[in-house]
Design an enzyme around this catalytic site. Structure first.
Site, mmCIF file in Angstrom:
data_model
loop_
_atom_site.group_PDB
_atom_site.id
_atom_site.type_symbol
_atom_site.label_atom_id
_atom_site.label_comp_id
_atom_site.label_asym_id
_atom_site.label_seq_id
_atom_site.Cartn_x
_atom_site.Cartn_y
_atom_site.Cartn_z
ATOM 1 N N GLU A 79 22.330 -20.870 6.376
ATOM 2 C CA GLU A 79 21.652 -22.159 6.236
ATOM 3 C C GLU A 79 20.499 -21.994 5.258
ATOM 4 O O GLU A 79 19.635 -22.859 5.158
ATOM 5 C CB GLU A 79 21.173 -22.682 7.589
ATOM 6 C CG GLU A 79 20.306 -21.722 8.369
ATOM 7 C CD GLU A 79 19.801 -22.317 9.668
ATOM 8 O OE1 GLU A 79 19.111 -23.329 9.607
ATOM 9 O OE2 GLU A 79 20.113 -21.750 10.730
ATOM 10 N N CYS A 111 22.354 -22.179 12.975
ATOM 11 C CA CYS A 111 22.591 -20.775 13.356
ATOM 12 C C CYS A 111 24.004 -20.522 13.863
ATOM 13 O O CYS A 111 24.319 -19.405 14.297
ATOM 14 C CB CYS A 111 21.609 -20.354 14.444
ATOM 15 S SG CYS A 111 19.915 -20.409 13.895
ATOM 16 N N HIS A 233 22.327 -15.945 21.062
ATOM 17 C CA HIS A 233 21.597 -16.211 19.827
ATOM 18 C C HIS A 233 20.122 -16.042 20.182
ATOM 19 O O HIS A 233 19.638 -16.669 21.133
ATOM 20 C CB HIS A 233 21.885 -17.642 19.345
ATOM 21 C CG HIS A 233 20.888 -18.120 18.345
ATOM 22 N ND1 HIS A 233 20.657 -17.446 17.169
ATOM 23 C CD2 HIS A 233 20.018 -19.175 18.344
ATOM 24 C CE1 HIS A 233 19.710 -18.072 16.477
ATOM 25 N NE2 HIS A 233 19.311 -19.129 17.179
HETATM 26 P P1 HMG Z 1 4.160 -22.494 21.378
HETATM 27 O O1 HMG Z 1 3.900 -23.888 21.796
HETATM 28 O O2 HMG Z 1 3.201 -21.889 20.431
HETATM 29 O O3 HMG Z 1 4.207 -21.502 22.592
HETATM 30 O O4 HMG Z 1 5.610 -22.471 20.741
HETATM 31 P P2 HMG Z 1 4.020 -21.779 24.165
HETATM 32 O O5 HMG Z 1 2.663 -22.283 24.451
HETATM 33 O O6 HMG Z 1 5.191 -22.539 24.696
HETATM 34 O O7 HMG Z 1 4.116 -20.277 24.678
HETATM 35 C C1 HMG Z 1 5.290 -19.519 24.529
HETATM 36 C C2 HMG Z 1 5.434 -18.635 25.752
HETATM 37 O O8 HMG Z 1 4.356 -17.691 25.741
HETATM 38 C C3 HMG Z 1 5.332 -19.384 27.083
HETATM 39 O O9 HMG Z 1 6.233 -18.746 27.954
HETATM 40 C C4 HMG Z 1 3.905 -19.106 27.516
HETATM 41 O O10 HMG Z 1 3.718 -19.183 28.923
HETATM 42 C C5 HMG Z 1 3.742 -17.683 27.012
HETATM 43 P P3 HMG Z 1 7.425 -19.588 28.643
HETATM 44 O O11 HMG Z 1 6.818 -20.701 29.375
HETATM 45 O O12 HMG Z 1 8.274 -20.097 27.498
HETATM 46 O O13 HMG Z 1 8.131 -18.600 29.489
HETATM 47 N N1 HMG Z 1 2.321 -17.272 26.845
HETATM 48 C C6 HMG Z 1 1.873 -16.069 27.198
HETATM 49 N N2 HMG Z 1 2.486 -14.995 27.750
HETATM 50 C C7 HMG Z 1 1.740 -13.870 27.957
HETATM 51 N N3 HMG Z 1 0.403 -13.794 27.669
HETATM 52 C C8 HMG Z 1 -0.234 -14.861 27.138
HETATM 53 C C9 HMG Z 1 0.490 -16.045 26.863
HETATM 54 N N4 HMG Z 1 0.181 -17.239 26.330
HETATM 55 C C10 HMG Z 1 1.306 -17.991 26.341
HETATM 56 N N5 HMG Z 1 -1.547 -14.767 26.851
HETATM 57 C C11 HMG Z 1 7.930 -22.135 20.275
HETATM 58 C C12 HMG Z 1 6.697 -21.639 21.073
HETATM 59 C C13 HMG Z 1 9.081 -21.222 20.583
HETATM 60 C C14 HMG Z 1 8.242 -23.557 20.703
HETATM 61 C C15 HMG Z 1 7.575 -22.093 18.762
HETATM 62 O O14 HMG Z 1 7.358 -20.761 18.364
HETATM 63 C C16 HMG Z 1 8.666 -22.692 17.881
HETATM 64 O O15 HMG Z 1 8.703 -23.897 17.635
HETATM 65 N N6 HMG Z 1 9.607 -21.831 17.339
HETATM 66 C C17 HMG Z 1 10.674 -22.297 16.469
HETATM 67 C C18 HMG Z 1 11.772 -23.040 17.195
HETATM 68 C C19 HMG Z 1 12.698 -22.135 17.995
HETATM 69 O O16 HMG Z 1 12.766 -20.937 17.798
HETATM 70 N N7 HMG Z 1 13.487 -22.751 18.904
HETATM 71 C C20 HMG Z 1 14.436 -22.022 19.687
HETATM 72 C C21 HMG Z 1 15.603 -22.895 20.166
HETATM 73 S S1 HMG Z 1 16.436 -23.681 18.789
HETATM 74 C C22 HMG Z 1 17.408 -22.413 18.107
HETATM 75 O O17 HMG Z 1 17.586 -21.400 18.697
HETATM 76 C C23 HMG Z 1 17.951 -22.645 16.747
HETATM 77 C C24 HMG Z 1 17.205 -21.992 15.604
HETATM 78 O O18 HMG Z 1 17.505 -20.601 15.565
HETATM 79 C C25 HMG Z 1 17.564 -22.671 14.276
HETATM 80 C C26 HMG Z 1 19.032 -22.848 13.914
HETATM 81 O O19 HMG Z 1 19.914 -23.095 14.722
HETATM 82 O O20 HMG Z 1 19.284 -22.808 12.693
HETATM 83 C C27 HMG Z 1 15.712 -22.129 15.764
#
Ligand code: HMG
Length: 393
Positions: A79, A111, A233
């Site tokens: 992609e 992906c 994935h």
């Molecule tokens: P965010 O809002 O910065 O993070 O975004 P958060 O506040 O949700 O925290 C993440 C995790 O860290 C949480 O754990 C927190 O509790 C934890 P969870 O509730 O998820 O178990 N946390 C801590 N843990 C330990 N010590 C601490 C601490 N603080 C917080 N101090 C997000 C996270 C993944 C949403 C962001 O990085 C993002 O948007 N990433 C890109 C999108 C993505 O990867 N999506 C995945 C699904 S879609 C997919 O897989 C397709 C893709 O590959 C593309 C394609 O298909 O081409 C993306």
């Protein structure tokens, strides 16, 4: 006759960003990145690499005099392709010296692209068991500096040969698929960074996982107890763990322990590289094959593929007696260990300089890049690639 993955190759750029450094620069607790996201490092791509060169660098070590002649289908899953018309598969065919009689094309569904390629290749080989297919998943995952997605960036490629009587993993004849029009992650044509509704994308991913795994078990009389491991994935490794946890209540305590232990093996490589988009599931499979202590021939492994937009697919592989490859494992471990660590300033500078799609002419010095295949620039809007035989294995 079994059909499946015969050989796997992996390439990631020779540079990385340590995520503790990134956390400090972004005023985040490092534990959020290391534990909450489940990533320790992320690959940083230099200007001299792109989806084409990474694919060639991943495929080159798995080609030999025999399979080279048998490859008559080349599928380039990406992609982050380099041209809106010409496919990366044609560049790849030429760089690798593959037969001109091969059918070569590019395929895209976020992906999910490499999985679509593998399923197509499987059907092709069933009908032509004397021939092989080369399928690559190659991508650069970019969200942008200081975005929530930044910590989940990465880049790299996984290349696989699909053959009859494969040495590594026989693929199930059936799979369970589910798709829907979902705006969880997308990249409009004028952008080099993805747009994402991050938390929504996590929810959809987990919903699609449960839908497809349950549908597979119901339709094909597969019991969860048949599966020694599940691979995912992995856009970031914590998401695979979250999805796995949703299934744990359906199996015994012993099986939960086993799945969690195999999951740790399946994320060793991904934790150090980040998201590879299309190649990500197959890097996780590679990690499991190389790093698991309990895996043996005959074991059944579930594979969950997810591409935003969105398409999910669950299928099963049976591990074959030739799945261990010590040379491959040493090559990957050495490549990861020998990468150069960039500081955050260098990473930001490289991020801003790359890519160079909108230029008619540019020269790129590939000298610092030790890879076999490099991108050397653009001449009259034509991308230039080079193979450096002195760097070949
Ligand atoms: P965010 O809002 O910065 O993070 O975004 P958060 O506040 O949700 O925290 C993440 C995790 O860290 C949480 O754990 C927190 O509790 C934890 P969870 O509730 O998820 O178990 N946390 C801590 N843990 C330990 N010590 C601490 C601490 N603080 C917080 N101090 C997000 C996270 C993944 C949403 C962001 O990085 C993002 O948007 N990433 C890109 C999108 C993505 O990867 N999506 C995945 C699904 S879609 C997919 O897989 C397709 C893709 O590959 C593309 C394609 O298909 O081409 C993306």
């Amino acid at each position: 006759m079994n059909v499946g993955i015969d050989k796997l190759g992996f390439y990631t750029p020779a540079y990385y960003l340590d995520l503790v450094d990134l956390a400090r620069a972004r005023n985040e607790d490092p534990q959020k990145y290391l534990v909450g996201i489940g990533q320790a490092q992320q690959a940083v791509i230099p200007q001299s690499q792109d989806a084409v060169t990474m694919a060639a660098n991943a495929a080159s070590p798995i080609l030999d005099a025999t399979n080279r002649k048998q490859i008559s289908l080349i599928i380039f899953g990406t992609e982050s392709g380099v041209d809106n018309s010409k496919s990366g598969a044609i560049y790849l065919q030429n760089l690798l010296g593959l037969p001109r009689s091969a059918r070569a094309f590019e395929i895209k569904q976020a992906c999910y692209g490499a999985t679509a390629g593998i399923q197509m290749a499987k059907e092709f080989v069933k009908n032509h068991p004397d021939q092989q297919a080369l399928v690559v998943g190659t991508d650069v995952a970019r969200y942008g500096l200081q975005t929530a997605g930044e910590v989940t960036q990465g880049s790299g490629a996984v290349a696989m040969t699909i053959s009859a009587n494969p040495r590594t993993l026989a693929l199930s004849a059936n799979s369970s698929v589910y798709s829907d029009d979902i705006m969880d992650f997308w990249r409009p044509l004028n952008r080099t960074e993805a747009l994402v509704d991050g938390h929504y994308s996590n929810d959809i991913y987990q919903q699609f996982f449960l839908k497809t795994v349950h549908a597979y078990c119901e339709q094909y009389q597969c019991s969860l107890t048949d599966l020694q491991a599940l691979t995912f994935h992995l856009p970031y490794t914590k998401l695979g763990l979250k999805a796995l946890r949703t299934l744990l209540p359906e199996v015994s305590a012993a099986q939960q322990t086993q799945w969690l232990s195999e999951f740790e093996a399946s994320r060793v490589y991904n934790r150090q590289v980040g998201n590879l988009y299309t190649g990500s599931l197959y890097l996780s499979l590679l990690s499991l094959l190389d790093q698991s202590e309990g895996l043996s021939a005959g074991a059944k492994v579930g594979l969950f593929s997810y591409g935003s937009g969105a398409q999910g697919e669950f299928f099963v592989g049976t591990v074959q007696p030739g799945f261990r490859d010590e040379q491959r494992r040493s090559r990957i471990e050495a490549a990861l260990a020998q990468r150069t660590r960039l500081d955050v300033d260098q990473y930001e500078e490289w991020f801003t300089q790359w890519p160079t799609f909108n230029t008619a002419n540019v020269t790129i010095d590939p000298a610092p890049d030790g890879a076999e295949f490099v991108f050397t620039g653009v001449v009259d809007n034509k991308r230039q690639y080079q193979r450096r035989p002195e760097n070949a294995d």
